[in-house]
Design a protein around this motif. Structure first.
Motif, PDB file in Angstrom:
ATOM      1  N   SER A 213      33.146  51.255   3.040  1.00 10.68           N
ATOM      2  CA  SER A 213      34.447  49.841   2.885  1.00 10.68           C
ATOM      3  C   SER A 213      35.063  50.617   3.703  1.00 10.68           C
ATOM      4  O   SER A 213      35.819  51.870   3.006  1.00 10.68           O
ATOM      5  N   PRO A 214      36.503  49.867   4.376  1.00 11.76           N
ATOM      6  CA  PRO A 214      37.861  50.402   3.934  1.00 11.76           C
ATOM      7  C   PRO A 214      37.851  50.899   2.728  1.00 11.76           C
ATOM      8  O   PRO A 214      38.864  52.075   2.457  1.00 11.76           O
ATOM      9  N   ALA A 215      37.824  50.123   1.501  1.00 15.99           N
ATOM     10  CA  ALA A 215      38.181  50.237   0.297  1.00 15.99           C
ATOM     11  C   ALA A 215      37.809  52.046   0.180  1.00 15.99           C
ATOM     12  O   ALA A 215      39.172  52.821  -0.484  1.00 15.99           O
ATOM     13  N   GLN A 216      36.842  51.949   0.022  1.00 13.59           N
ATOM     14  CA  GLN A 216      36.308  53.109  -0.008  1.00 13.59           C
ATOM     15  C   GLN A 216      37.144  54.179   0.575  1.00 13.59           C
ATOM     16  O   GLN A 216      37.108  55.832  -0.141  1.00 13.59           O
ATOM     17  N   VAL A 217      37.190  54.072   2.081  1.00 12.44           N
ATOM     18  CA  VAL A 217      37.507  55.010   2.893  1.00 12.44           C
ATOM     19  C   VAL A 217      39.121  55.775   2.562  1.00 12.44           C
ATOM     20  O   VAL A 217      39.386  57.075   1.940  1.00 12.44           O
ATOM     21  N   VAL A 218      39.851  54.857   1.541  1.00 14.43           N
ATOM     22  CA  VAL A 218      41.089  55.052   1.116  1.00 14.43           C
ATOM     23  C   VAL A 218      41.141  55.412  -0.065  1.00 14.43           C
ATOM     24  O   VAL A 218      41.876  56.485  -0.292  1.00 14.43           O
ATOM     25  N   LEU A 219      40.367  54.991  -0.562  1.00 14.08           N
ATOM     26  CA  LEU A 219      39.892  55.745  -2.223  1.00 14.08           C
ATOM     27  C   LEU A 219      39.697  57.858  -1.837  1.00 14.08           C
ATOM     28  O   LEU A 219      39.826  58.552  -2.850  1.00 14.08           O
ATOM     29  N   LEU A 223      41.143  61.027  -2.507  1.00 17.22           N
ATOM     30  CA  LEU A 223      40.962  61.776  -3.404  1.00 17.22           C
ATOM     31  C   LEU A 223      40.741  63.185  -3.299  1.00 17.22           C
ATOM     32  O   LEU A 223      40.979  64.608  -3.735  1.00 17.22           O
ATOM     33  N   GLN A 224      40.542  63.713  -1.727  1.00 15.03           N
ATOM     34  CA  GLN A 224      40.481  64.232  -0.574  1.00 15.03           C
ATOM     35  C   GLN A 224      42.336  65.476  -1.355  1.00 15.03           C
ATOM     36  O   GLN A 224      41.533  66.640  -0.859  1.00 15.03           O
ATOM     37  N   ARG A 225      42.523  64.913  -1.041  1.00 19.56           N
ATOM     38  CA  ARG A 225      44.341  65.523  -1.003  1.00 19.56           C
ATOM     39  C   ARG A 225      44.415  65.454  -2.672  1.00 19.56           C
ATOM     40  O   ARG A 225      45.497  66.417  -3.014  1.00 19.56           O
ATOM     41  N   GLY A 226      43.763  65.442  -3.433  1.00 22.90           N
ATOM     42  CA  GLY A 226      43.477  65.720  -5.235  1.00 22.90           C
ATOM     43  C   GLY A 226      44.508  64.569  -5.608  1.00 22.90           C
ATOM     44  O   GLY A 226      44.988  65.617  -6.667  1.00 22.90           O
ATOM     45  N   THR A 227      44.972  63.468  -5.531  1.00 28.68           N
ATOM     46  CA  THR A 227      45.657  62.645  -5.782  1.00 28.68           C
ATOM     47  C   THR A 227      44.941  62.245  -7.274  1.00 28.68           C
ATOM     48  O   THR A 227      43.318  61.741  -7.007  1.00 28.68           O
ATOM     49  N   ILE A 228      44.994  60.985  -8.589  1.00 27.80           N
ATOM     50  CA  ILE A 228      44.293  60.749  -9.743  1.00 27.80           C
ATOM     51  C   ILE A 228      44.718  59.903  -9.000  1.00 27.80           C
ATOM     52  O   ILE A 228      45.739  59.020  -8.613  1.00 27.80           O
ATOM     53  N   VAL A 229      43.572  58.813  -9.260  1.00 32.38           N
ATOM     54  CA  VAL A 229      43.448  57.680  -8.421  1.00 32.38           C
ATOM     55  C   VAL A 229      43.152  57.020  -9.926  1.00 32.38           C
ATOM     56  O   VAL A 229      41.792  56.771 -10.353  1.00 32.38           O
ATOM     57  N   PHE A 230      43.134  55.465  -9.843  1.00 34.99           N
ATOM     58  CA  PHE A 230      42.341  54.645 -10.901  1.00 34.99           C
ATOM     59  C   PHE A 230      42.885  52.801  -9.782  1.00 34.99           C
ATOM     60  O   PHE A 230      43.846  52.117 -10.848  1.00 34.99           O
ATOM     61  N   PRO A 231      42.195  52.407  -9.628  1.00 32.00           N
ATOM     62  CA  PRO A 231      42.262  50.910  -8.337  1.00 32.00           C
ATOM     63  C   PRO A 231      41.154  49.937  -9.850  1.00 32.00           C
ATOM     64  O   PRO A 231      40.498  50.565 -10.892  1.00 32.00           O
TER      65      PRO A 231
END
Length: 278
Positions: A213-219, A223-231
């Motif tokens: 999905s587009p959302a999975q692509v953005v997340l 992650l590949q940039r090394g960012t910590i993320v919590f949707p």
């Protein structure tokens, strides 16, 4: 599934993917956090101002998950920066969470009009020294405030949690963070629905190519940039989708195309500017 971790500059580690409860109704928080924990999330991000720390704590208590398998973040609100207010605030948050410490405690906003962010940071250092927070950091701090607190105390925050998504990347802040060993956490990682990220050709093309999905692509981009993320989501199926990020990767070309979405002029911002929230 093993969620990747990143090492903080204080030697501790943090799960790179978590669950955020911003704007989760306090009445729903226990249920949705319990669902997130059942699905496999172990990193929960809350804040005093969200009003749902009790629900997070109730879900933790019911889960039966060992404390050392969880990573819990909460934040100091803007009206608690002065005097001994930060000490009282962390005590209140811990009581609501039912914990004797948090893994990460953040100054939520710098509130530059009050010019008390250095004092708030000094108090967080003391909170860490007393064992009430394992790691400490900031949120929504821009480069001048980051430089202020490091110059005044010699202590660099472990993280800076900022608005970050493909249309608004805050490269001045992320460059400073990279140079000083500060990890970036992204709030609003999907643009909070206010910016049409999913209609961007680069994201749509990557979604079609990967079958995600587009959302999975953005997340995955985060992650590949090394960012910590919590949707954030309150739907179990979306919680599962947001965790289904580790069986594919984006190519260098796809990453570059998504990164190029940001025009660099700040027009992609969807949240409040840190100078304006006091």
């Amino acid at each position: 599934m093993t969620i990747p971790t990143r090492e903080l500059n204080d030697g501790h580690s943090i799960p790179q993917l978590g669950y955020g409860v911003f704007k989760v109704d306090p009445a729903d928080t226990e249920r949705v956090v319990s669902e997130a924990l059942e699905i496999g999330y172990r990193h929960i991000d809350t804040a005093a101002i969200y009003g749902n720390e009790e629900g997070v704590g109730a879900a933790i208590a019911k889960s039966g998950i060992p404390r050392d398998e969880l990573f819990i973040t909460t934040k100091l609100w803007n009206d608690r920066h002065d005097g001994d207010e930060p000490d009282a605030a962390i005590d209140e948050s811990l009581e609501k969470l039912g914990l004797d410490r948090v893994d990460l405690y953040l100054v939520h906003w710098p509130t530059p009009a009050h010019d008390n962010h250095v004092h708030a940071w000094e108090k967080l250092i003391g909170i860490r020294e007393r064992g009430l927070a394992t790691s400490i950091g900031v949120s929504n701090f821009l480069v001048p405030q980051l430089e202020d607190i490091v110059a005044a105390t010699g202590v660099t925050p472990a993280v800076d949690q900022i608005e970050l998504h493909p249309a608004y990347q805050q490269r001045d802040v992320t460059d400073w963070a990279d140079a000083h060993g500060v990890l970036i956490e992204a709030w609003g990682p999907l643009g909070q629905g206010k910016y049409d990220l999913f209609g961007a050709p680069a994201i749509a093309a990557a979604a079609e190519a990967t079958g995600k999905s587009p959302a999975q692509v953005v997340l995955r981009w985060h992650l590949q940039r090394g960012t910590i993320v919590f949707p954030k989501s309150v739907r179990a199926e979306r919680l599962r989708e947001n965790m289904d990020l580790f069986d594919f990767s984006l190519s260098d070309e796809q990453m570059a195309a998504i990164t190029a979405i940001d025009p660099g002029d700040g027009s992609g911002r969807v949240g409040t500017h840190p100078h304006d929230l006091n």
